[in-house]
Design a protein around this motif. Structure first.
Motif, PDB file in Angstrom:
ATOM      1  N   GLU A 117       0.827  -1.237   0.000  1.00 50.21           N
ATOM      2  CA  GLU A 117       0.000   0.000   0.000  1.00 50.21           C
ATOM      3  C   GLU A 117       0.846   1.265   0.000  1.00 50.21           C
ATOM      4  OE1 GLU A 117      -3.180   0.608  -0.479  1.00 50.21           O
ATOM      5  OE2 GLU A 117      -4.177   1.725   1.110  1.00 50.21           O
ATOM      6  N   GLU A 118       1.788   1.378  -0.947  1.00 52.26           N
ATOM      7  CA  GLU A 118       2.601   2.605  -1.010  1.00 52.26           C
ATOM      8  C   GLU A 118       1.755   3.801  -1.408  1.00 52.26           C
ATOM      9  OE1 GLU A 118       5.234   5.751  -2.520  1.00 52.26           O
ATOM     10  OE2 GLU A 118       3.660   4.690  -3.613  1.00 52.26           O
ATOM     11  N   GLU A 119       0.776   3.584  -2.294  1.00 50.30           N
ATOM     12  CA  GLU A 119       0.009   4.725  -2.804  1.00 50.30           C
ATOM     13  C   GLU A 119      -1.118   5.149  -1.871  1.00 50.30           C
ATOM     14  OE1 GLU A 119       1.118   6.345  -5.122  1.00 50.30           O
ATOM     15  OE2 GLU A 119       2.066   5.081  -6.639  1.00 50.30           O
ATOM     16  N   ALA A 126      -0.586   6.948   2.408  1.00 46.46           N
ATOM     17  CA  ALA A 126       0.535   6.567   1.538  1.00 46.46           C
ATOM     18  C   ALA A 126       1.641   5.937   2.373  1.00 46.46           C
ATOM     19  CB  ALA A 126       1.065   7.795   0.805  1.00 46.46           C
ATOM     20  N   CYS A 127       2.397   5.049   1.742  1.00 48.64           N
ATOM     21  CA  CYS A 127       3.533   4.378   2.406  1.00 48.64           C
ATOM     22  C   CYS A 127       3.093   3.661   3.675  1.00 48.64           C
ATOM     23  CB  CYS A 127       4.657   5.373   2.716  1.00 48.64           C
ATOM     24  SG  CYS A 127       5.358   6.132   1.255  1.00 48.64           S
ATOM     25  N   LEU A 128       1.931   3.021   3.612  1.00 51.37           N
ATOM     26  CA  LEU A 128       1.389   2.384   4.817  1.00 51.37           C
ATOM     27  C   LEU A 128       2.292   1.261   5.321  1.00 51.37           C
ATOM     28  CD1 LEU A 128      -0.940   2.301   6.823  1.00 51.37           C
ATOM     29  CD2 LEU A 128      -2.150   0.760   5.280  1.00 51.37           C
ATOM     30  N   GLY A 129       2.822   0.442   4.394  1.00 49.45           N
ATOM     31  CA  GLY A 129       3.664  -0.686   4.815  1.00 49.45           C
ATOM     32  C   GLY A 129       4.916  -0.229   5.538  1.00 49.45           C
ATOM     33  N   SER A 130       5.569   0.812   5.020  1.00 45.17           N
ATOM     34  CA  SER A 130       6.791   1.295   5.687  1.00 45.17           C
ATOM     35  C   SER A 130       6.447   2.089   6.940  1.00 45.17           C
ATOM     36  CB  SER A 130       7.657   2.110   4.722  1.00 45.17           C
ATOM     37  OG  SER A 130       6.936   3.159   4.144  1.00 45.17           O
ATOM     38  N   ARG A 131       5.320   2.795   6.930  1.00 46.34           N
ATOM     39  CA  ARG A 131       4.929   3.511   8.157  1.00 46.34           C
ATOM     40  C   ARG A 131       4.619   2.525   9.288  1.00 46.34           C
ATOM     41  NH1 ARG A 131       2.527   9.265   7.214  1.00 46.34           N
ATOM     42  NH2 ARG A 131       2.473   9.392   4.963  1.00 46.34           N
ATOM     43  N   LEU A 132       3.942   1.424   8.925  1.00 51.91           N
ATOM     44  CA  LEU A 132       3.647   0.420   9.960  1.00 51.91           C
ATOM     45  C   LEU A 132       4.953  -0.176  10.476  1.00 51.91           C
ATOM     46  CD1 LEU A 132       0.549  -1.295   8.317  1.00 51.91           C
ATOM     47  CD2 LEU A 132       0.571  -0.253  10.601  1.00 51.91           C
ATOM     48  N   MET A 133       5.833  -0.553   9.553  1.00 53.78           N
ATOM     49  CA  MET A 133       7.076  -1.208   9.964  1.00 53.78           C
ATOM     50  C   MET A 133       7.898  -0.328  10.908  1.00 53.78           C
ATOM     51  SD  MET A 133      10.362  -2.273   7.667  1.00 53.78           S
ATOM     52  CE  MET A 133       9.585  -3.326   6.506  1.00 53.78           C
ATOM     53  N   THR A 134       7.925   0.972  10.614  1.00 52.57           N
ATOM     54  CA  THR A 134       8.764   1.886  11.401  1.00 52.57           C
ATOM     55  C   THR A 134       8.030   2.486  12.591  1.00 52.57           C
ATOM     56  OG1 THR A 134       8.106   3.715   9.964  1.00 52.57           O
ATOM     57  CG2 THR A 134      10.143   2.558   9.374  1.00 52.57           C
ATOM     58  N   GLY A 135       6.746   2.176  12.727  1.00 48.06           N
ATOM     59  CA  GLY A 135       5.972   2.764  13.825  1.00 48.06           C
ATOM     60  C   GLY A 135       5.586   4.211  13.545  1.00 48.06           C
ATOM     61  N   ALA A 136       5.698   4.639  12.279  1.00 45.25           N
ATOM     62  CA  ALA A 136       5.348   6.027  11.951  1.00 45.25           C
ATOM     63  C   ALA A 136       3.834   6.238  11.961  1.00 45.25           C
ATOM     64  CB  ALA A 136       5.918   6.406  10.582  1.00 45.25           C
ATOM     65  N   ILE A 137       3.086   5.132  11.967  1.00 43.74           N
ATOM     66  CA  ILE A 137       1.634   5.246  12.169  1.00 43.74           C
ATOM     67  C   ILE A 137       1.276   4.362  13.348  1.00 43.74           C
ATOM     68  CG2 ILE A 137       1.134   3.417  10.455  1.00 43.74           C
ATOM     69  CD1 ILE A 137      -1.511   4.893   9.876  1.00 43.74           C
ATOM     70  N   ASP A 138       0.399   4.870  14.198  1.00 42.99           N
ATOM     71  CA  ASP A 138      -0.041   4.111  15.361  1.00 42.99           C
ATOM     72  C   ASP A 138      -0.826   2.878  14.890  1.00 42.99           C
ATOM     73  OD1 ASP A 138      -0.803   3.966  18.308  1.00 42.99           O
ATOM     74  OD2 ASP A 138      -2.766   3.981  17.311  1.00 42.99           O
ATOM     75  N   ALA A 139      -0.527   1.727  15.479  1.00 40.10           N
ATOM     76  CA  ALA A 139      -1.130   0.475  15.001  1.00 40.10           C
ATOM     77  C   ALA A 139      -2.655   0.473  15.183  1.00 40.10           C
ATOM     78  CB  ALA A 139      -0.505  -0.713  15.708  1.00 40.10           C
ATOM     79  N   ASP A 140      -3.142   1.032  16.280  1.00 44.93           N
ATOM     80  CA  ASP A 140      -4.600   1.056  16.490  1.00 44.93           C
ATOM     81  C   ASP A 140      -5.280   1.931  15.443  1.00 44.93           C
ATOM     82  OD1 ASP A 140      -4.756  -0.696  18.598  1.00 44.93           O
ATOM     83  OD2 ASP A 140      -4.340   0.868  20.093  1.00 44.93           O
TER      84      ASP A 140
END
Ligand code: GLV
Ligand code: MN
Ligand code: MN
Length: 397
Positions: A117-119, A126-140
């Motif tokens: 889900e990069e787009e 955007a960049c959901l996979g990398s944001r999740l991996m790095t914790g840049a988006i809260d998991a909840d």
């Protein structure tokens, strides 16, 4: 044959209505692309795994730590081009195939990484996979994201066999990456103007997405006089024009409203609400924030003029990225003094840059157009990109 991978996937996810490709996270075409990737990687003897956020890894040799990782994404915007994402994945596989064929034996672990889900075309970020991996988006917050059918990310993850409880910061995955390099089609005219096929990325604009919701009074299109109306569609139209004016008055900034949804959406119905989505970008975080504040004020004014009310809600934010100057200079030098170019587009490499050495290669796009079917790259330029990636891998491994 160079770029055989692109030919193999050229029919997957074609969108006859919009033109180009629509390949959205964990839906038909994107799942087909994942299967293609697994099969392709396994043909090279790579070991494929899916991490807990749905990113795909194909390992050449034992998994990390300190791995040299290269890749991009396979999803697209609605009606997107053939190169944004897939070019980086195909080039990564080809560069490894060439190294294998030459008998090269890496001294460091190496992997091809396909981000999910990069787009942000299905779940809005955007960049959901990398944001999740790095914790840049809260998991909840991520688990509760919904697609246009109301399916949550948690539900969608479960459907493809992931445990939604495990979505989020993945320190183990992150720790395995010693360095990430993403090859990408250029999404602008920098290389056309320079007359060069390949560049190294220097920076990424600050950018974010906001939902503008304007609420008025739903009513009958025939029975309601023009004087009686509180029409959010008209307010939104004025807000869109004002958005363009705002971005033009803030030099160097960019603002786009490319998606709009009328509620309830009937030809003979004055809408009760209109949602539209703003994408705003600028060189610095502060310039982007100022631009968005200006747009918000103008949208409020447009709403008031039409007896409506407006709210602007931030859905995602990515601060400006400066790629590591030492690394990019080293890569530019290693590739024969290729130019360094800024990017107006966001990338997973930019998300990773806050955590580890991360770099990008751009391949010339002779149309200068991206996120549209006209996006293109000549085979000779793609081969130059693969040459460059192979050379970097050779040095790094
Ligand atoms: C991704 O391509 C973006 O910049 O929106
Ligand atoms: Mn894109
Ligand atoms: Mn991309």
């Amino acid at each position: 044959m160079p770029l055989a991978g692109l030919a193999e996937i050229s029919d997957i996810g074609r969108d006859p209505r919009r033109g180009g490709y629509s390949r959205h996270l964990w839906q038909g075409a994107e799942l087909e692309l994942r299967s293609w990737f697994v099969e392709r990687a396994e043909r090279l003897g790579l070991d494929v795994e899916t991490d807990r956020n749905g990113n795909l890894w194909a390992w050449w040799g034992r998994p990390g730590p300190d791995a040299v990782v290269t890749g991009s994404h396979l999803d697209s915007v609605p009606g997107g081009g053939a190169f944004d994402g897939p070019l980086g994945v195909v080039s990564a596989l080809e560069a490894i195939e060439r190294l294998q064929a030459s008998g090269f034996v890496p001294t460091r672990p190496c992997a091809v990484l396909v981000f999910a889900e990069e787009e942000g075309s299905r779940f809005g970020i955007a960049c959901l996979g990398s944001r999740l991996m790095t914790g840049a988006i809260d998991a909840d917050q991520a688990r509760a994201l919904t697609d246009q059918d109301g399916v949550t990310l948690a539900e969608a993850a479960r459907e493809v066999g992931l445990n939604p409880a495990h979505l989020g910061l993945d320190r183990d995955a992150l720790a395995r990456i010693g360095l990430f390099v993403e090859l990408h089609v250029e999404q602008g005219r920098g290389l056309i103007d320079l007359g060069r096929p390949v560049a190294v990325a220097s920076s990424i604009l600050a950018h974010g997405r906001w939902r503008l919701s304007i609420t008025g009074q739903g009513n009958h299109a025939g029975a309601t006089t023009m004087a009686e109306r509180r029409d959010p569609m008209v307010a939104t139209a004025q807000a869109i024009v004002a958005t363009q004016a705002a971005a033009r008055s803030h030099v160097g900034t960019r603002a786009t409203i490319g998606r709009i949804e009328a509620i309830p959406g009937g030809t003979n119905v004055i809408a009760s609400a209109v949602h539209s989505w703003l994408d705003a970008r600028a060189e610095t975080d502060a310039q982007t924030r100022l631009l968005v504040a200006d747009i918000e004020a103008r949208a409020q004014q447009a709403a008031e003029q039409n007896g409506c009310s407006a709210t602007l809600t931030e859905e995602s934010w990515a601060g400006a990225v400066q790629f590591n100057p030492g690394l990019r200079a080293r890569f530019a030098h290693a590739l024969g003094q290729v130019p360094q170019l800024p990017s107006g587009a966001g990338h997973d490499a930019g998300v990773l840059a806050a955590h580890l050495p991360s770099a990008m290669l751009f391949v010339r796009n002779p149309t200068g157009i991206s996120h549209a079917p006209e996006e293109f790259a000549d085979t000779a330029d793609c081969v130059a990109g693969i040459d460059a990636l192979e050379q970097l891998l050779l040095e790094l491994l």
